[in-house]
Design an enzyme around this catalytic site. Sequence first.
Site, PDB file in Angstrom:
ATOM      1  N   ASP A 103       0.840  -1.193   0.000  1.00 32.97           N
ATOM      2  CA  ASP A 103       0.000   0.000   0.000  1.00 32.97           C
ATOM      3  C   ASP A 103       0.881   1.251   0.000  1.00 32.97           C
ATOM      4  O   ASP A 103       2.034   1.203   0.424  1.00 32.97           O
ATOM      5  CB  ASP A 103      -0.888   0.021   1.249  1.00 32.97           C
ATOM      6  CG  ASP A 103      -1.849  -1.160   1.277  1.00 32.97           C
ATOM      7  OD1 ASP A 103      -2.167  -1.677   0.197  1.00 32.97           O
ATOM      8  OD2 ASP A 103      -2.272  -1.539   2.385  1.00 32.97           O
TER       9      ASP A 103
HETATM   10  N1  URA Z   1      -1.112  -6.034   3.813  1.00 32.36           N
HETATM   11  C1  URA Z   1      -1.646  -4.792   3.834  1.00 32.36           C
HETATM   12  O1  URA Z   1      -2.708  -4.574   4.403  1.00 32.36           O
HETATM   13  N2  URA Z   1      -0.994  -3.828   3.174  1.00 32.36           N
HETATM   14  C2  URA Z   1       0.193  -4.003   2.551  1.00 32.36           C
HETATM   15  O2  URA Z   1       0.746  -3.065   1.992  1.00 32.36           O
HETATM   16  C3  URA Z   1       0.736  -5.294   2.562  1.00 32.36           C
HETATM   17  C4  URA Z   1       0.059  -6.302   3.196  1.00 32.36           C
END
Ligand code: URA
Length: 235
Positions: A103
């Site tokens: 993310d």
């Molecule tokens: N899980 C998440 O919620 N976000 C990420 O960036 C990676 C794994």
Amino acid sequence: MQLDRLLQKHGFGTRKGCRGLVRNERVTVNGEICTDPFAEFETSGLIFTVDDIVWPYAEFACLMLNKPSGYECSRKPLHHPSVLSLLPLPLRERGVQPIGRLDEDTTGLLLITDDGQLNHVLSSAKRKVPKVYLAMTKHAVEQDQIEQLLNGVLLNDEPEPIRAAACEIAGSHLLRLTVTEGKYHQVKRMVAAAGNRVEALQRESIGDLSLPGDLAPGDWRWLSAVDLKKLGYLL
Ligand code: URA
């Protein structure tokens, strides 16, 4: 390999542009200026420079990046710059892509490559490559949340509960968990389903490869043969 082709392969522009770089004395190969764009070189262990920047010959570009917050993993980002903007232009020109996505606000270990096979092997759901995350949580971490994450939590759109492969309390508001899938917002959704909330998330490792302590946020490095072994890619 012929020098103009080698430079083109490494992202230095068109074959014609690469010939210009060589003729303008901007390229050295194994420590010597080479002005003949058609000179042939043995690629194994070859080191070249363009404008004094050193490059190893790399059949494929395989890199790790310490992803900072505020960057998107998409090639065509919507709201923030792309992680690829943290790489030198020749690497971007080679067409490298992140392996899986983090993310925008997640930090830590991100692999980037133009090796389709490496990308496929590490992203394949079947291979269940473990990924370890450190999550800072809004509320104090309770043992009951750890049990829920280990036993499996039900996420929207998922038919079966998803289990953390490992999970431990790492501090009053810190949770370390290992997942083997790569579902959308997986860790944040799992922690929410267990009754807490992720405030910050860092990926610490993929397979046996950990984020090196001396790789600053925003910095990248080539993956070594040892790193690729730790990813289970080289035997
Ligand atoms: N899980 C998440 O919620 N976000 C990420 O960036 C990676 C794994």
